[in-house]
Every structure is written in C-alpha cells, then in structure tokens.
Motif scaffolding. Structure first.
Motif, PDB file in Angstrom:
ATOM      1  N   SER A  54       0.742  -1.020   0.012  1.00 13.54           N
ATOM      2  CA  SER A  54       0.013   0.004  -0.072  1.00 13.54           C
ATOM      3  C   SER A  54       0.913   1.252   0.006  1.00 13.54           C
ATOM      4  CB  SER A  54      -1.238   0.095   1.142  1.00 13.54           C
ATOM      5  OG  SER A  54      -0.117   0.483   2.399  1.00 13.54           O
ATOM      6  N   GLY A  55       1.979   1.044   0.182  1.00 17.07           N
ATOM      7  CA  GLY A  55       3.021   2.405   0.025  1.00 17.07           C
ATOM      8  C   GLY A  55       3.127   3.144   1.418  1.00 17.07           C
ATOM      9  N   THR A  56       2.027   3.157   2.190  1.00 20.84           N
ATOM     10  CA  THR A  56       1.852   4.052   3.221  1.00 20.84           C
ATOM     11  C   THR A  56       1.520   3.134   4.377  1.00 20.84           C
ATOM     12  OG1 THR A  56      -0.399   4.617   2.770  1.00 20.84           O
ATOM     13  CG2 THR A  56       1.262   6.199   2.105  1.00 20.84           C
ATOM     14  N   GLY A  57       1.580   1.878   4.197  1.00 23.40           N
ATOM     15  CA  GLY A  57       1.391   1.065   5.447  1.00 23.40           C
ATOM     16  C   GLY A  57       2.176   0.963   6.472  1.00 23.40           C
ATOM     17  N   ARG A  58       1.603   0.447   7.722  1.00 24.45           N
ATOM     18  CA  ARG A  58       2.513   0.180   8.895  1.00 24.45           C
ATOM     19  C   ARG A  58       3.756  -0.633   8.282  1.00 24.45           C
ATOM     20  NH1 ARG A  58      -0.585  -0.767  14.111  1.00 24.45           N
ATOM     21  NH2 ARG A  58      -2.037   0.982  13.536  1.00 24.45           N
ATOM     22  N   TRP A  59       3.595  -1.658   7.842  1.00 24.40           N
ATOM     23  CA  TRP A  59       4.716  -2.384   7.448  1.00 24.40           C
ATOM     24  C   TRP A  59       5.807  -1.436   6.647  1.00 24.40           C
ATOM     25  CZ3 TRP A  59       6.686  -3.773   2.568  1.00 24.40           C
ATOM     26  CH2 TRP A  59       7.632  -4.696   2.632  1.00 24.40           C
ATOM     27  N   ALA A  60       5.444  -0.804   5.628  1.00 20.50           N
ATOM     28  CA  ALA A  60       6.520   0.079   5.268  1.00 20.50           C
ATOM     29  C   ALA A  60       7.363   0.648   5.899  1.00 20.50           C
ATOM     30  CB  ALA A  60       5.857   0.930   4.191  1.00 20.50           C
ATOM     31  N   ARG A  61       7.022   0.978   7.034  1.00 22.20           N
ATOM     32  CA  ARG A  61       7.873   1.836   8.042  1.00 22.20           C
ATOM     33  C   ARG A  61       8.545   1.074   9.102  1.00 22.20           C
ATOM     34  NH1 ARG A  61       9.971   6.281   6.155  1.00 22.20           N
ATOM     35  NH2 ARG A  61       8.371   7.708   5.278  1.00 22.20           N
ATOM     36  N   GLN A  62       8.614  -0.051   9.147  1.00 22.81           N
ATOM     37  CA  GLN A  62       9.075  -1.332   9.896  1.00 22.81           C
ATOM     38  C   GLN A  62      10.563  -1.222   9.484  1.00 22.81           C
ATOM     39  OE1 GLN A  62       6.909  -4.812  10.245  1.00 22.81           O
ATOM     40  NE2 GLN A  62       5.274  -3.666  11.431  1.00 22.81           N
ATOM     41  N   ARG A  63      11.537  -1.737  10.272  1.00 24.79           N
ATOM     42  CA  ARG A  63      12.720  -1.976  10.311  1.00 24.79           C
ATOM     43  C   ARG A  63      12.851  -3.100   9.246  1.00 24.79           C
ATOM     44  NH1 ARG A  63      16.430  -1.343  14.688  1.00 24.79           N
ATOM     45  NH2 ARG A  63      18.492  -2.033  13.970  1.00 24.79           N
ATOM     46  N   GLN A  66      17.370  -6.605   7.114  1.00 24.07           N
ATOM     47  CA  GLN A  66      18.773  -6.601   6.625  1.00 24.07           C
ATOM     48  C   GLN A  66      19.653  -5.812   7.567  1.00 24.07           C
ATOM     49  OE1 GLN A  66      16.208  -6.368   4.635  1.00 24.07           O
ATOM     50  NE2 GLN A  66      16.594  -7.625   3.154  1.00 24.07           N
ATOM     51  N   ASN A  67      19.037  -4.926   8.327  1.00 22.91           N
ATOM     52  CA  ASN A  67      19.904  -4.026   9.205  1.00 22.91           C
ATOM     53  C   ASN A  67      20.370  -4.594  10.398  1.00 22.91           C
ATOM     54  OD1 ASN A  67      19.152  -1.038   8.341  1.00 22.91           O
ATOM     55  ND2 ASN A  67      17.055  -2.202   8.567  1.00 22.91           N
ATOM     56  N   VAL A  68      21.484  -4.346  10.878  1.00 18.32           N
ATOM     57  CA  VAL A  68      22.115  -4.884  12.043  1.00 18.32           C
ATOM     58  C   VAL A  68      21.208  -4.476  13.197  1.00 18.32           C
ATOM     59  CG1 VAL A  68      24.379  -5.166  11.167  1.00 18.32           C
ATOM     60  CG2 VAL A  68      23.856  -3.084  12.437  1.00 18.32           C
ATOM     61  N   ASP A  69      21.544  -5.095  14.215  1.00 25.07           N
ATOM     62  CA  ASP A  69      20.905  -4.680  15.562  1.00 25.07           C
ATOM     63  C   ASP A  69      21.452  -3.194  15.976  1.00 25.07           C
ATOM     64  OD1 ASP A  69      19.320  -6.793  15.645  1.00 25.07           O
ATOM     65  OD2 ASP A  69      20.637  -7.921  17.178  1.00 25.07           O
ATOM     66  N   GLY A  70      20.566  -2.414  16.598  1.00 24.26           N
ATOM     67  CA  GLY A  70      21.107  -1.080  17.162  1.00 24.26           C
ATOM     68  C   GLY A  70      20.120   0.011  16.812  1.00 24.26           C
ATOM     69  N   ASP A  71      20.573   1.115  17.071  1.00 24.32           N
ATOM     70  CA  ASP A  71      19.607   2.512  16.999  1.00 24.32           C
ATOM     71  C   ASP A  71      19.264   2.654  15.823  1.00 24.32           C
ATOM     72  OD1 ASP A  71      18.193   4.529  18.102  1.00 24.32           O
ATOM     73  OD2 ASP A  71      19.887   5.669  18.135  1.00 24.32           O
ATOM     74  N   PHE A  72      20.323   3.061  14.703  1.00 27.45           N
ATOM     75  CA  PHE A  72      19.694   3.333  13.481  1.00 27.45           C
ATOM     76  C   PHE A  72      19.338   2.042  12.477  1.00 27.45           C
ATOM     77  CE2 PHE A  72      22.461   6.756  14.706  1.00 27.45           C
ATOM     78  CZ  PHE A  72      22.230   8.042  13.731  1.00 27.45           C
ATOM     79  N   PHE A  73      18.379   2.650  11.593  1.00 26.88           N
ATOM     80  CA  PHE A  73      18.096   1.540  10.817  1.00 26.88           C
ATOM     81  C   PHE A  73      17.423   2.186   9.374  1.00 26.88           C
ATOM     82  CE2 PHE A  73      14.169   2.131  13.446  1.00 26.88           C
ATOM     83  CZ  PHE A  73      13.134   2.092  12.510  1.00 26.88           C
ATOM     84  N   VAL A  74      17.140   1.472   8.441  1.00 24.94           N
ATOM     85  CA  VAL A  74      16.450   1.673   7.014  1.00 24.94           C
ATOM     86  C   VAL A  74      15.167   1.049   7.187  1.00 24.94           C
ATOM     87  CG1 VAL A  74      16.497   2.078   4.537  1.00 24.94           C
ATOM     88  CG2 VAL A  74      18.581   2.273   6.224  1.00 24.94           C
ATOM     89  N   ASP A  75      14.077   1.508   6.853  1.00 30.09           N
ATOM     90  CA  ASP A  75      12.752   0.966   6.599  1.00 30.09           C
ATOM     91  C   ASP A  75      12.605   0.613   5.200  1.00 30.09           C
ATOM     92  OD1 ASP A  75      11.647   3.072   5.329  1.00 30.09           O
ATOM     93  OD2 ASP A  75      10.907   3.998   7.074  1.00 30.09           O
ATOM     94  N   HIS A  76      11.248   0.110   4.946  1.00 30.40           N
ATOM     95  CA  HIS A  76      11.015  -0.641   3.765  1.00 30.40           C
ATOM     96  C   HIS A  76      10.605   0.446   2.773  1.00 30.40           C
ATOM     97  CE1 HIS A  76      10.775  -4.770   4.872  1.00 30.40           C
ATOM     98  NE2 HIS A  76      10.543  -4.411   6.114  1.00 30.40           N
ATOM     99  N   THR A  77      10.675   1.672   3.013  1.00 30.98           N
ATOM    100  CA  THR A  77      10.297   2.642   2.032  1.00 30.98           C
ATOM    101  C   THR A  77      11.432   3.242   1.277  1.00 30.98           C
ATOM    102  OG1 THR A  77      10.510   4.641   3.641  1.00 30.98           O
ATOM    103  CG2 THR A  77       8.262   3.602   3.397  1.00 30.98           C
TER     104      THR A  77
END
Length: 363
Positions: A54-63, A66-77
């Motif tokens: 859906s492009g704006t769904g809750r899943w898109a903004r999840q971590r 492929q990110n390592v554990d920790g504070d910074f991450f990139v989401d699915h958008t």
C-alpha cells in the motif's frame, strides 16, 4: 563544520574501477591512471520505488531485517537512491536492492554522518529507535563544505528531494552572487543558513528532472531560476531565465554554462573555472561499475549524450560533481581527458553493438 563525503583514493579500496580505465591501466607503461583517480566507493542508482504494501502501510515503516541490531535502521520505504551510502559509507551499504545499516556508529564523527544522511534521505527512510537528542546539531552542519582547501566555497546542501529521485543540490559561494545548483527539498532551517552565507542570486537547474521545490526556493530567496527552454515543462513555465540555443552562456568571468543534450534535450552543465569543477546534473556520473550516462533513463538520445560527453574534452576541470553518484577528482586535465576518451569509445562500441542486435531482430 564537519565535512562529509570526501573523495577517497581508489588505491586504498581495491579494484572497483571501470573497465575502460582498467584497459588504459594495462596499456600504460609509466603511471597508473587507476591509482590516481579519487572517487567514493558505492554505486549510484536512479531512484525506483520499492514494492511495499500500500506504500503508506504500517509495514512499510518497519525496520528492514537486513539492518544490524542497534539504534539506526532503514525501513521498507527506501528507494535505493544511494544518498546514505555515500554520505555515511561507514554505516550504510546496499543489501538486497536497498540500503541498510551494516554497522552502527561507534564514534562521534560516524554518528554525525549518519544523522546527516538521515536528514538528507529523500523518503525519510532512515530512522532511529530512540529520538536523537543531537539532531539539531546535525541540522546546523548544513550546507556541508565538500573540501574547504580544494573547493573553497562549494557546499552540499543535503535535504535531497524525492521529487528529484534523491538528487543532490549544491551551493556555490561567489563574489558576483551565490548560485544554487538544482533544488534541495525546501526547509526553512536550510534557507536561513543559506541566507547567512549571502543568499542566492541564481538557481541553476541542470535539467527538468531535478527541479524539486524550485518555486519555493525562488520565492524564499528572491533568486532568478535558470533552465534551458527545451526542458521547460508546466511546473517550470515561470522560470525567470530560459536559455535558448546551444550556448555557451556566462554567469560571470569564471562561470560558464555548457549545453550537453542527451539525457534530456535541455541538459546543461555548469563549469566553475576558478576551482576547476564541473557540475553535471544527470549528464555524467560515477557508479561503482565506472563512469555512467544512465542510458536506461535517457529521455533524448544516447548518441547525442555521448557527443556531449566528448565536448567535455575541450574544458579544463579536475572535478566532476553530479546530481547522482560519486564525486570524482582527477589528478589533472590530462588524466580527465584520457579517462573520458576511453569511456566514450567504449560506450560508442556498446551502443553500436546493441543497435546491430535490434536491427537483426527486425530483419
């Protein structure tokens, strides 16, 4: 002020240089072109929206996993524009077609670079688990000087816009009036910082793809916009200066605009003679695989674009600063010409072979 995205010596990162230059290296008996060219490591990819629900769904903004554990991450958008990977290569890299954090910042400089990348991400795809208390300090670093010794008065604006597929914008501090090269995403904080540096006289738009928030910037900074008439569209009909013909045009004693049709009919490069730097927009850039003209996104003519690259052999510059991709520093003009000549020759051969295949399919 922190300096991000330094050009790095290719000799220190291994063999990631383009095939055309590798061929030149083999034929050189004296000095290696490969070791002298300075360029950042990671590839540039024209932004393409990732497939999200859906492009704006809750899943898109999840971590992304492929990110390592920790504070910074990139989401699915993430749209794979590559901005974070060249602004903070010690933190971000490309994993499975999009950016991801492969190493959390471990020092103050790494954290600042990661926050600068977060602020510059065109889709706000970089996030932190905990709201960063030092985000205001990172905001204050923009615009960022590229190289205060070699390129005095040349700044990276940050705040890349999704409207321009994540393209970078640059500020030139000039005694005859400052120049904003292409448009960043509009933000009042950046506008105030640019005003502190003397404001903007001209907003030079290299081509029609990377105009982003040009109207807001023009109104806020009271600057005249420049765009070639062949690239004027509905959203840019009110630009103050429309270039006509094939140029070149002058914005002062040491600023020259060069018509380089190919990517679009009205693509224009800016040559800042005093510091020997060429701003190329989408005309020519460096990716991990080598120099590139992004044929897949060509809106005019690939042969015309290659002809325009050949025109650059007549110009004296040591740096290429593109809208997308790595910044390049050449040792000197001779090295620049040697590399561009090899690139054009290789591309002409590839294009000719492709056209022959297409013709054979229609026989």
């Amino acid at each position: 002020m922190a300096m991000a995205n330094k050009a790095i010596n290719l000799a220190s990162v291994g063999s990631v240089f383009p095939s055309s230059v590798d061929k030149l290296k083999k034929s050189s008996s004296s000095t290696s072109v490969h070791k002298k060219l300075r360029v950042s490591r990671f590839p540039s990819v024209k932004a393409v929206q990732s497939p999200v629900e859906s492009g704006t769904g809750r899943w898109a903004r999840q971590r992304r996993p492929q990110n390592v554990d920790g504070d910074f991450f990139v989401d699915h958008t993430c749209i794979d524009c590559d901005t974070c990977r060249w602004m903070a290569p010690q933190v971000f890299k490309r994993v499975d077609g999009m950016s991801a954090v492969f190493k959390q910042p471990t020092c103050k400089e790494d954290r600042l670079n990661a926050l600068q990348a977060l602020l510059s991400c065109p889709t706000s795809s970089i996030r932190t688990e905990v709201p960063p208390s030092d985000i205001l300090e990172a905001q204050k670093t923009f615009p960022i000087p590229i190289d205060e010794k070699k390129l005095p008065g040349v700044y990276h604006c940050g705040y890349h816009s999704e409207k321009s597929y994540g393209a970078a914008s640059y500020l030139i501090i000039h005694p005859e009036g400052n120049i904003l090269v292409d448009s960043p995403k509009f933000t009042e904080r950046l506008a105030q910082k640019i005003e502190m540096l003397g404001g903007v006289r001209y907003m030079f738009l290299t081509h029609k793809d990377d105009v982003a928030d040009h109207g807001k910037w023009s109104k806020r900074l009271s600057c005249d916009r420049i765009l070639h008439s062949q690239d004027v569209e509905v959203c840019t009909t009110d630009v103050e200066i429309k270039l006509e013909g094939t140029g070149p045009w002058s914005l002062g004693e040491d600023i020259m605009l060069i018509h380089t049709p190919g990517h679009t009919e009205g693509s224009v490069c800016l040559l800042y003679k005093s510091v020997k730097v060429l701003f190329t927009g989408d005309h020519l850039l460096m990716r991990e695989s080598g120099l590139d003209i992004m044929e897949i996104y060509n809106k005019c003519s690939v042969p015309a674009q290659l002809n325009s690259v050949e025109k650059l052999l007549e110009l004296e510059f040591n740096w290429i600063i593109p809208g997308h991709g790595r910044r390049i520093e050449f040792k000197d003009v001779q090295e620049k010409n040697t590399i561009l000549e090899a690139f054009v020759q290789e591309k002409y051969t590839q294009h000719s072979s492709s056209m022959n295949v297409i013709r054979s399919l229609h026989v």
